[in-house]
Design a protein around this motif. Sequence first.
Motif, PDB file in Angstrom:
ATOM      1  N   PHE A   6       0.865  -1.176   0.000  1.00  0.00           N
ATOM      2  CA  PHE A   6       0.000   0.000   0.000  1.00  0.00           C
ATOM      3  C   PHE A   6       0.901   1.226   0.000  1.00  0.00           C
ATOM      4  N   PHE A   7       0.539   2.237  -0.785  1.00  0.00           N
ATOM      5  CA  PHE A   7       1.273   3.499  -0.725  1.00  0.00           C
ATOM      6  C   PHE A   7       0.295   4.653  -0.703  1.00  0.00           C
ATOM      7  N   MET A   8       0.773   5.754  -0.165  1.00  0.00           N
ATOM      8  CA  MET A   8      -0.040   6.956  -0.102  1.00  0.00           C
ATOM      9  C   MET A   8       0.830   8.167  -0.406  1.00  0.00           C
ATOM     10  N   ILE A   9       0.277   9.061  -1.200  1.00  0.00           N
ATOM     11  CA  ILE A   9       0.870  10.380  -1.388  1.00  0.00           C
ATOM     12  C   ILE A   9       0.019  11.297  -0.510  1.00  0.00           C
ATOM     13  N   LYS A  10       0.656  11.855   0.490  1.00  0.00           N
ATOM     14  CA  LYS A  10      -0.035  12.618   1.531  1.00  0.00           C
ATOM     15  C   LYS A  10      -0.464  13.998   1.024  1.00  0.00           C
ATOM     16  N   GLU A  34      -1.545  -1.204  -9.337  1.00  0.00           N
ATOM     17  CA  GLU A  34      -2.725  -2.037  -9.518  1.00  0.00           C
ATOM     18  C   GLU A  34      -4.022  -1.312  -9.214  1.00  0.00           C
ATOM     19  N   ASP A  35      -3.973  -0.322  -8.349  1.00  0.00           N
ATOM     20  CA  ASP A  35      -5.163   0.446  -8.008  1.00  0.00           C
ATOM     21  C   ASP A  35      -4.696   1.826  -7.583  1.00  0.00           C
ATOM     22  N   LEU A  36      -5.528   2.825  -7.830  1.00  0.00           N
ATOM     23  CA  LEU A  36      -5.139   4.201  -7.528  1.00  0.00           C
ATOM     24  C   LEU A  36      -6.408   5.010  -7.295  1.00  0.00           C
ATOM     25  N   GLN A  37      -6.426   5.773  -6.205  1.00  0.00           N
ATOM     26  CA  GLN A  37      -7.583   6.605  -5.893  1.00  0.00           C
ATOM     27  C   GLN A  37      -7.127   7.922  -5.270  1.00  0.00           C
ATOM     28  N   MET A  38      -7.855   8.986  -5.601  1.00  0.00           N
ATOM     29  CA  MET A  38      -7.672  10.245  -4.887  1.00  0.00           C
ATOM     30  C   MET A  38      -8.912  10.421  -4.024  1.00  0.00           C
ATOM     31  N   GLU A 126       2.488  -7.984   6.394  1.00  0.00           N
ATOM     32  CA  GLU A 126       1.299  -7.939   7.246  1.00  0.00           C
ATOM     33  C   GLU A 126       0.665  -6.547   7.217  1.00  0.00           C
ATOM     34  N   SER A 127       1.484  -5.517   7.331  1.00  0.00           N
ATOM     35  CA  SER A 127       0.968  -4.145   7.266  1.00  0.00           C
ATOM     36  C   SER A 127       0.351  -3.859   5.901  1.00  0.00           C
ATOM     37  N   ALA A 128       0.990  -4.353   4.852  1.00  0.00           N
ATOM     38  CA  ALA A 128       0.458  -4.141   3.503  1.00  0.00           C
ATOM     39  C   ALA A 128      -0.933  -4.751   3.374  1.00  0.00           C
ATOM     40  N   ARG A 129      -1.097  -5.987   3.826  1.00  0.00           N
ATOM     41  CA  ARG A 129      -2.416  -6.634   3.755  1.00  0.00           C
ATOM     42  C   ARG A 129      -3.448  -5.849   4.569  1.00  0.00           C
ATOM     43  N   TRP A 135      -8.073   0.507   3.135  1.00  0.00           N
ATOM     44  CA  TRP A 135      -8.256   1.542   2.118  1.00  0.00           C
ATOM     45  C   TRP A 135      -9.003   1.078   0.874  1.00  0.00           C
ATOM     46  N   PHE A 136      -8.847  -0.195   0.520  1.00  0.00           N
ATOM     47  CA  PHE A 136      -9.439  -0.693  -0.724  1.00  0.00           C
ATOM     48  C   PHE A 136     -10.429  -1.836  -0.517  1.00  0.00           C
ATOM     49  N   GLY A 137     -10.530  -2.352   0.716  1.00  0.00           N
ATOM     50  CA  GLY A 137     -11.464  -3.429   0.970  1.00  0.00           C
ATOM     51  C   GLY A 137     -11.105  -4.727   0.268  1.00  0.00           C
ATOM     52  N   LYS A 138      -9.825  -4.895  -0.059  1.00  0.00           N
ATOM     53  CA  LYS A 138      -9.384  -6.096  -0.779  1.00  0.00           C
ATOM     54  C   LYS A 138      -8.614  -7.003   0.155  1.00  0.00           C
TER      55      LYS A 138
END
Length: 138
Positions: A6-10, A34-38, A126-129, A135-138
């Motif tokens: 998971f990544f975030m641009i703050k 793989e996925d991107l949202q603002m 573990e943190s990534a999952r 954030w994505f419900g996946k």
Amino acid sequence: MQEQTFFMIKPDGVKRGLVGKVLGRLENRDFRIEDLQMRMITRELLEAHYADLVDKSFFEGIATFMMSGPVVTGIASGPDVIKSWRTMMGVTDPVLALPGTIRGDFARAQENGAIQNIVHGSDSPESARREIQIWFGK
């Protein structure tokens, strides 16, 4: 090893127009986005993400900063993407971040009680999952 992170641009990265530069660094390393949202962060989402910090005295500064504007969240994949992304980000403190890292090149020192360091990335599988689920419900 092939993995996801998971990544975030703050808000500071979005506000300063750095989204393309940050995403370009991921793509230049041949990682797949793989996925991107603002989106704007809700208090509920922020507390789920930073569950271990909610009771800390500095959390309100983080909350104010993180809810100050939109963020870009994403899922990246590739060989050893978690470790690679964390190296690409640089250390948390912008003052100590090396040139060539995202934080070393773009981040600023602490303002208004929160470090404005452009990006976030999961620190373990573990943190990534967990973060991808939040954030994505996946």
